[in-house]
Design a protein around this motif. Structure first.
Motif, short mmCIF file in Angstrom:
data_model
loop_
_atom_site.label_atom_id
_atom_site.label_comp_id
_atom_site.label_asym_id
_atom_site.label_seq_id
_atom_site.Cartn_x
_atom_site.Cartn_y
_atom_site.Cartn_z
N LEU A 1 0.95 -1.24 -0.28
CA LEU A 1 0.29 -0.31 -0.25
C LEU A 1 0.84 1.53 0.03
O LEU A 1 0.61 2.18 -0.98
CB LEU A 1 -0.64 0.06 1.13
CG LEU A 1 -2.22 -1.28 0.91
CD1 LEU A 1 -2.61 -1.03 2.62
CD2 LEU A 1 -2.53 -0.85 -0.02
N SER A 2 2.10 1.29 0.68
CA SER A 2 2.87 2.55 1.22
C SER A 2 3.97 2.44 1.70
O SER A 2 4.04 1.63 2.68
CB SER A 2 2.45 3.78 1.77
OG SER A 2 1.45 2.95 2.87
N ALA A 3 4.42 3.92 1.57
CA ALA A 3 5.86 3.13 1.94
C ALA A 3 6.65 5.14 2.60
O ALA A 3 5.82 5.68 2.04
CB ALA A 3 7.24 3.15 1.13
N HIS A 4 6.71 4.94 4.04
CA HIS A 4 7.14 5.83 4.79
C HIS A 4 8.50 5.86 5.46
O HIS A 4 9.70 4.84 5.90
CB HIS A 4 5.89 5.87 5.22
CG HIS A 4 4.80 5.45 5.62
ND1 HIS A 4 4.41 6.93 4.64
CD2 HIS A 4 4.22 4.49 5.21
CE1 HIS A 4 3.16 6.16 4.05
NE2 HIS A 4 3.16 4.91 4.82
N ILE A 5 9.37 7.22 5.29
CA ILE A 5 10.04 7.23 5.90
C ILE A 5 10.14 7.80 7.40
O ILE A 5 9.56 8.86 7.68
CB ILE A 5 11.34 7.40 5.49
CG1 ILE A 5 11.65 7.41 3.93
CG2 ILE A 5 12.92 7.93 6.36
CD1 ILE A 5 12.71 7.67 3.51
N ILE A 6 10.99 7.23 8.66
CA ILE A 6 11.17 8.04 9.87
C ILE A 6 12.61 8.37 9.95
O ILE A 6 13.42 7.67 10.10
CB ILE A 6 10.20 6.75 10.89
CG1 ILE A 6 8.84 6.76 10.24
CG2 ILE A 6 10.19 7.40 12.62
CD1 ILE A 6 8.32 5.85 11.73
N PHE B 1 0.25 8.38 1.14
CA PHE B 1 -0.44 9.17 1.87
C PHE B 1 -0.62 7.51 3.48
O PHE B 1 0.13 6.95 3.31
CB PHE B 1 -1.92 8.94 1.90
CG PHE B 1 -2.91 10.53 2.43
CD1 PHE B 1 -2.29 10.93 3.22
CD2 PHE B 1 -4.09 9.25 3.54
CE1 PHE B 1 -3.35 11.43 4.16
CE2 PHE B 1 -4.41 9.72 4.28
CZ PHE B 1 -3.95 10.40 4.02
N LEU B 2 0.10 8.64 4.30
CA LEU B 2 -0.86 7.61 4.92
C LEU B 2 -1.63 9.04 6.56
O LEU B 2 -0.83 9.58 6.72
CB LEU B 2 0.42 7.38 6.23
CG LEU B 2 0.20 6.53 7.56
CD1 LEU B 2 -0.04 5.24 6.87
CD2 LEU B 2 1.82 6.72 8.06
N VAL C 1 2.16 -3.72 8.63
CA VAL C 1 3.86 -2.57 9.44
C VAL C 1 4.86 -3.46 9.49
O VAL C 1 4.96 -4.00 10.85
CB VAL C 1 2.73 -1.67 10.62
CG1 VAL C 1 4.17 -0.23 10.73
CG2 VAL C 1 1.65 -1.01 9.80
N TYR C 2 5.89 -3.03 8.62
CA TYR C 2 6.97 -3.59 8.97
C TYR C 2 7.62 -2.37 8.38
O TYR C 2 8.10 -1.30 7.71
CB TYR C 2 7.28 -4.43 7.82
CG TYR C 2 5.87 -5.65 7.01
CD1 TYR C 2 6.31 -6.73 7.74
CD2 TYR C 2 4.86 -5.28 5.68
CE1 TYR C 2 5.50 -7.48 8.12
CE2 TYR C 2 4.51 -6.37 6.10
CZ TYR C 2 4.18 -7.90 6.47
OH TYR C 2 3.66 -9.09 6.69
N CYS D 1 3.63 -0.55 4.66
CA CYS D 1 2.51 -0.99 4.61
C CYS D 1 1.61 -2.38 4.03
O CYS D 1 2.20 -1.25 2.29
CB CYS D 1 0.94 0.78 5.23
SG CYS D 1 2.15 1.14 6.25
N SER D 2 0.95 -3.24 4.41
CA SER D 2 0.76 -4.21 4.15
C SER D 2 -0.68 -4.58 3.77
O SER D 2 -0.34 -4.58 4.96
CB SER D 2 1.69 -4.73 2.54
OG SER D 2 1.24 -5.17 1.98
N LEU D 3 -1.03 -5.02 3.48
CA LEU D 3 -2.32 -6.01 3.31
C LEU D 3 -2.00 -7.48 3.10
O LEU D 3 -2.62 -8.42 4.41
CB LEU D 3 -3.33 -5.84 2.01
CG LEU D 3 -4.11 -4.95 2.16
CD1 LEU D 3 -5.36 -4.63 0.91
CD2 LEU D 3 -5.13 -4.07 3.15
#
Length: 352
Positions: free
Chosen positions: A10-15, A31-32, A66-67, A89-91
């Protein structure tokens, strides 16, 4: 070749964490929501605190897995950053796949200093099922099509800890009851919860698992109407939420509690007692591996299901079970109720 629809990515993000120890969401695609950002970061920080020896973490929240792969580092590409985590994030549930992929994304971002690098590798996966890094490393999603956690279950530890009471855990999973597992240590909790599918290896129950659930109304409200789930919690006070479980497992105390409303449906029969002794004896066999124990329990489970198949009818449609055929066997009321519940859990069409 894997595709975006089959991957369910679904999506990718960076913290990022700066020298002031502030954690910030530095980048997201596509988006998140703010609500999920707060929930995911809160869970991640707790996992990070209690699982210091691991770079990879995962949890199940709502309908998403969430990985997160995280690294401390010093780099001229990120002079104001000392820690980076890539969040996927994935299903679909596949920790092995996403650990490798998130590691690639994290290291690629550290090397380049540009979120565009992560975006490129993310879009390549969605469109082709593979990605090629700047270091010419090729990663194929299809290499991880099989969930491999069942290769290393910890059934012997569970059975040795709970003894014959393991049958209560097994039965609750087999009949698709609601289960809450408590352990104060997140790593131990995760290992325990993620071993439970090995009791029913003939099924795919991963999406019923929530290895780390916070004891907050905001999160638990999602399970009020759930008929089947396995929730893990580090908060012992969750024991009071009998509206959310049929069976409560206190791992440190080695105690299994059946909620008052579920006692009748969880009544044990001679069949249950025989299986309980069978499982205990498996752990006493010299040379038996975890996989041997899982396979033997699976064989015993399939024997139960096969007894139902004999009573059922196999046609072009789903397997059916005629109640009158079950009653003609003159089983005890308790055993008959158990077999009927098992038929329903195995998706038999029950005809009165």
């Amino acid at each position: 070749m894997s595709s975006a629809s089959s991957l369910q990515l679904l999506s990718a993000h960076i913290i990022e964490r700066n020298p002031s120890q502030d954690f910030l969401w530095a980048w997201s695609y596509p988006f998140l929501s703010n609500q999920n950002r707060l929930a995911y970061l809160r869970k991640f920080l707790k996992l990070l605190k209690e699982s210091k020896n691991s770079n990879f973490h995962f949890f199940h929240h709502g309908d998403q897995w969430v990985y997160i792969y995280a690294l401390d580092f010093i780099s001229k590409e990120h002079p104001k950053v000392e820690f980076i985590a890539v969040v996927l994030c994935s299903l679909d549930f596949n920790p092995e796949r996403y650990e490798k992929y998130s590691e690639i994304l994290t290291k690629s971002y550290i090397n380049s200093g540009k979120p565009q690098t992560v975006l490129k590798l993310f879009l390549e996966i969605l469109t082709t099922g593979k990605c090629i890094t700047d270091q010419l490393e090729t990663f194929y999603f299809e290499e991880f099509d099989e969930v491999r956690l069942l290769k290393h279950p910890r059934l012997s530890e569970i059975i040795e800890r709970f003894g014959v009471d393991t049958i209560l855990i097994y039965t609750a999973i087999l009949l698709k009851r609601r289960i809450i597992v408590y352990h104060h240590n997140i790593s131990c909790l995760n290992e325990f919860v993620m071993s439970l599918p090995a009791f029913v290896a003939h099924r795919n129950i991963w999406n019923a698992l929530y290895p780390f659930t916070e004891n907050t109304e905001a999160e638990l409200s999602a399970f009020k109407d759930s008929k089947y789930h396995i929730l893990g919690s580090t908060d012992e006070n969750i024991y009071s939420r009998t509206d959310l479980y049929d069976v409560y497992v206190n791992v440190p105390a080695a105690e299994v509690t059946v909620a008052p409303h579920a006692k009748e449906s969880m009544t044990m029969t001679k069949t249950h007692k025989d299986i309980a002794l069978f499982m205990v004896q498996l752990t006493e066999k010299k040379g038996f591996t975890e996989r041997d124990i899982m396979q033997e329990i699976t064989r015993k489970t399939k024997e139960l299901i096969e007894n139902l198949r004999i009573l059922g009818k196999v046609g072009n449609g789903p397997l059916t079970l005629q109640l009158n055929q079950l009653r003609e066997k003159d089983f005890s009321n308790t055993l008959e109720a158990f077999l009927l519940s098992l038929a329903q859990a195995e998706n038999f069409v029950v005809i009165d």
